[in-house]
Motif scaffolding. Structure first.
Motif, PDB file in Angstrom:
ATOM      1  N   TYR A  11       0.849  -1.191   0.000  1.00  0.00           N
ATOM      2  CA  TYR A  11       0.000   0.000   0.000  1.00  0.00           C
ATOM      3  C   TYR A  11       0.892   1.251   0.000  1.00  0.00           C
ATOM      4  CZ  TYR A  11      -4.365  -2.412   1.351  1.00  0.00           C
ATOM      5  OH  TYR A  11      -5.488  -3.197   1.396  1.00  0.00           O
ATOM      6  N   TYR A  40       0.430   5.609  -0.260  1.00  0.00           N
ATOM      7  CA  TYR A  40      -0.491   6.748  -0.244  1.00  0.00           C
ATOM      8  C   TYR A  40       0.273   8.006  -0.643  1.00  0.00           C
ATOM      9  CZ  TYR A  40      -3.510   3.569   2.350  1.00  0.00           C
ATOM     10  OH  TYR A  40      -4.289   2.489   2.727  1.00  0.00           O
ATOM     11  N   GLU A  70      -4.117  -7.168   3.032  1.00  0.00           N
ATOM     12  CA  GLU A  70      -3.643  -6.219   4.034  1.00  0.00           C
ATOM     13  C   GLU A  70      -3.099  -7.002   5.224  1.00  0.00           C
ATOM     14  OE1 GLU A  70      -5.700  -2.571   6.554  1.00  0.00           O
ATOM     15  OE2 GLU A  70      -6.501  -3.108   4.582  1.00  0.00           O
ATOM     16  N   TYR A  91       0.149  -3.611   4.404  1.00  0.00           N
ATOM     17  CA  TYR A  91      -0.315  -2.271   4.766  1.00  0.00           C
ATOM     18  C   TYR A  91       0.632  -1.722   5.826  1.00  0.00           C
ATOM     19  CZ  TYR A  91      -3.436   1.426   6.402  1.00  0.00           C
ATOM     20  OH  TYR A  91      -3.976   2.635   6.728  1.00  0.00           O
ATOM     21  N   ARG A  92       1.428  -0.826   5.583  1.00  0.00           N
ATOM     22  CA  ARG A  92       1.584   0.070   4.464  1.00  0.00           C
ATOM     23  C   ARG A  92       3.055   0.273   4.192  1.00  0.00           C
ATOM     24  NH1 ARG A  92      -0.514   5.564   5.676  1.00  0.00           N
ATOM     25  NH2 ARG A  92      -2.116   4.755   7.032  1.00  0.00           N
ATOM     26  N   GLY A  94       4.807   0.517   9.463  1.00  0.00           N
ATOM     27  CA  GLY A  94       4.946   0.332   8.029  1.00  0.00           C
ATOM     28  C   GLY A  94       6.176  -0.495   7.736  1.00  0.00           C
TER      29      GLY A  94
END
Length: 679
Positions: free
Chosen positions: A23, A25, A323, A361-362, A376
């Motif tokens: 993931y 962002y 996830e 994730y993440r 993370g």
């Protein structure tokens, strides 16, 4: 090639074993860091990047004004560094302008108070205005990226949960759902037992969603609540199918459509969807529970992946983890540092159970907002891999090596196939039992997992299947606490046993019809002939009391639930109650049906020793050799590889053949250890 294999091979070639992703962002970080981050993702060994899940505000900053330039840049960077993209629809996080200008689009809680902007998952999925906005953003995304060869698939929403919604839109949708189901108000009154406490309705417009918040636990109608659960699950499934339909009007047939259910999903029912290619799951084994032994709190809850990895194959035949947390979470009872190698072990567990993708994730641990303490794979400095990141890199490197060892066309060894086991389970039975447990000691969610644990300790391949599945390919079928049945499903069970299958049924099965009514007959009447016994009475004990059961010369304790059985003359008694005022009554029976057997386990124990010994008798009595793995040791076979993982606090020496080739790890499995070998 069967249909399941076709679905898997279409999107995930067998030779790849497992595809890894992360993931990311970009909306959380300065644009001048994007290329550095994407380059780092590629260098760590990841194969795809998960994008746009919570970025509605950035893709549609104002109603009808779409901005994708920033996302185009990120996707171009992914292409530059040979990373595929898994795109997500952003319906879980509505932008502020929607709550401000369209208040009706948010859910209402049991106090009829609207949700507020500031978290995720508060959109009313049945509200027409909200649906309209979702359709527009998904359409725009599909048109822009649906033919992009670098986009491999789409995740819909995020952790769909069939949230209870008491808003006017939901009230209307619930009434329509009831009209579609019952056709007449008379049929509904009968199904709901509305004569009780003057709950009778003259027309559908009088009905409101049953609300335990205002009526109270004791007052609510269990049949109405069951229908509310069904409605909410249907609405959630239809919302996902709605998005899938919108996507498929523009996307390539080579792009898959999925979603990520939570591993423990008590509201959303993945099996209700019709238009997803497959389902994935979110797995957070961590969170501060004690688990197995002194180190268990650092190793995670073994049942999380164990259950989810099998259950979510029910949609499309394949699955994977979308996830998985690479370290401590921010919501646990306490959030300990994980034992070195634990994240790698979790990843191997998902792989061993057949997972086609493994996504974490993440990427970067965020420096601000609600998930600051959510780990993370990269630490807060933005460049240094965390312990979980190191685990992930090792896993990806090892998977790349295993790909070179893959041999197509390998079939499961016969000694494993002889142990093939299915557990029939559905969410509706969870709902009805959890609503009326009758004892605080009944562990509703973990009850079927108990039998999954036992079968895995035997080294059996186990599937969690719906009642509609073909039973003929399984040597053993377990039916744990299947409270609601009809004549059709009982007939199917009988035919399975008559054809040579070994059926294991447990207490609390067939006590109700599909609406949750007791039969106007003896207790569990539909299965009396099948099990060769009648259930005379049911008992429960207080937590400090211990019931005693005798099987052979061995004593077992129970105190959760007991069915007292009266077997037919041709039914074998396997165990009896050995204390209480009904000492000598039968607790466990075995009945021959055609070429097969039906065993009824009339008790629920805490330590599962009785259930394990009964299943051992059934498997070995059928001429099957079994293993005896201790708690926390799980062994799988997939694609020609044996994989073992260790969630326990003790080292365990695996008994493998002298000719076995160890590909990963060592024969002695340390806590959080992994062993992969071939024969």
């Amino acid at each position: 090639m069967n249909a399941t294999a076709q679905v898997g091979n279409r999107f995930f070639p067998e030779k790849d074993l497992a595809t890894t992703g992360i993931y990311y962002y970009p909306e959380h970080w300065n644009e001048n860091q994007w290329e550095r981050d994407i380059k780092k993702i590629a260098s760590m060994g990841y194969e795809f990047v998960h994008l746009a899940e919570f970025a509605w505000f950035k893709m549609e900053p104002e109603p009808g004004k779409f901005e994708f330039t920033w996302l185009d840049k990120v996707i171009s960077l992914c292409t530059k560094y040979n990373l595929k993209v898994l795109m997500c629809t952003p319906s879980a996080t509505t932008p502020a302008w929607m709550r401000t200008n369209y208040t009706e689009t948010f859910v209402m809680d049991g106090h009829y108070i609207r949700g507020e902007h500031g978290t995720r998952g508060l959109g009313s999925i049945v509200n027409p205005t909200y649906r309209g906005f979702v359709e527009k953003i998904v359409t725009e995304m599909a048109r822009r990226y649906g033919q992009n060869r670098n986009v491999i698939g789409w995740q819909l929403d995020n952790e769909p949960d069939a949230k209870p919604d008491y808003s006017p839109s939901s009230q209307d949708a619930f009434r329509q759902w009831l009209k579609n189901k019952y056709k007449t108000i008379a049929a509904l009154n009968e199904a709901w037992g509305a004569a009780f406490w003057s709950q009778w309705y003259n027309d559908f417009d009088q009905i409101i969603i049953p609300n335990t918040t205002l009526v109270g636990w004791w007052g609510n109608n269990p049949h109405a609540l069951l229908d509310f659960k069904r409605y909410a699950a249907d609405a959630q499934a239809e919302f996902l199918d709605f998005q899938a339909t919108v996507l498929r009007s523009s996307i390539s047939k080579d792009q898959f459509v999925t979603t990520n259910y939570t591993a423990v999903s008590t509201g959303a029912d993945s099996r209700r969807t019709k238009k997803l290619d497959f389902a994935t799951y979110t797995a957070y084994p961590n969170g501060g529970s004690d688990n197995i032994g002194d180190l268990g709190f650092r190793l995670g809850n073994s049942s999380v992946i164990l259950f989810a990895a099998e259950y979510y194959k029910s949609v499309g035949g394949v699955s994977g983890v979308m996830e998985i947390q690479p370290g401590p979470v921010n919501w646990g009872t306490y959030n300990p540092l994980l034992l070195l190698g634990t994240v790698r072990m979790w990843l191997y567990h998902t792989f061993a159970a057949g997972g086609k993708l493994a996504c974490s994730y993440r990427f970067r641990q965020i420096n601000y907002s609600a998930e600051q303490y959510h780990a993370g794979v990269i630490k807060t400095d933005g460049t240094t891999p965390s312990q979980g990141g190191e685990d992930y890199m090792q896993f990806m490197k090892e998977i790349a090596a295993l790909r070179k060892q893959y041999k197509p066309g390998v079939t499961m060894p016969e000694r494993l196939n002889a142990r093939s086991t299915a557990i029939i389970w559905n969410l509706e039975n969870y709902w009805t039992i959890d609503r009326q447990k009758q004892t605080s000691q009944w562990n509703t969610w973990n009850y079927p997992i108990k039998f999954l644990e036992i079968a895995k300790s035997f080294g059996a391949p186990v599937d969690l299947i719906p009642e509609t599945a073909d039973l003929s390919k399984y040597k053993f079928v377990i039916i744990p606490a299947y409270e609601m049945v009809d004549s059709g499903v009982v007939k199917k069970w009988r035919e399975y046993a008559a054809n040579g299958g070994h059926l294991i049924i447990t207490c609390r099965t067939a006590t109700k019809d599909r609406m949750g009514h007791f039969w106007e007959a003896e207790w569990a009447a539909p299965i009396s002939g099948l099990i060769g016994a009648q259930v005379k009475a049911t008992d429960m004990l207080p937590g400090n009391a211990k019931g005693d059961i005798l099987m052979g010369s061995t004593h077992y304790s129970w105190n959760n639930w007991a069915d007292l059985l009266m077997p037919d003359k041709n039914t074998e008694t396997l165990a009896v109650f050995d204390n209480q005022f009904y000492k000598g009554e039968v607790a466990v029976t075995k009945h021959k049906v055609g070429k097969g057997t039906v065993t009824y386990i009339g008790v629920d124990t805490d330590d599962a020793k009785l259930e394990a010994d009964i299943l051992k008798k059934i498997y070995t009595g059928a001429g099957v050799t079994i293993e005896n793995y201790p708690p926390g040791i799980y062994v799988y076979w997939r694609d020609g590889f044996y994989v073992a993982v260790n969630y326990s606090s003790d080292s365990y020496a695996m008994n493998i053949s002298e000719t076995a080739r160890i590909l990963v790890g060592e024969k002695v499995l340390k806590p959080a250890g992994v062993l992969v070998w071939s024969e």
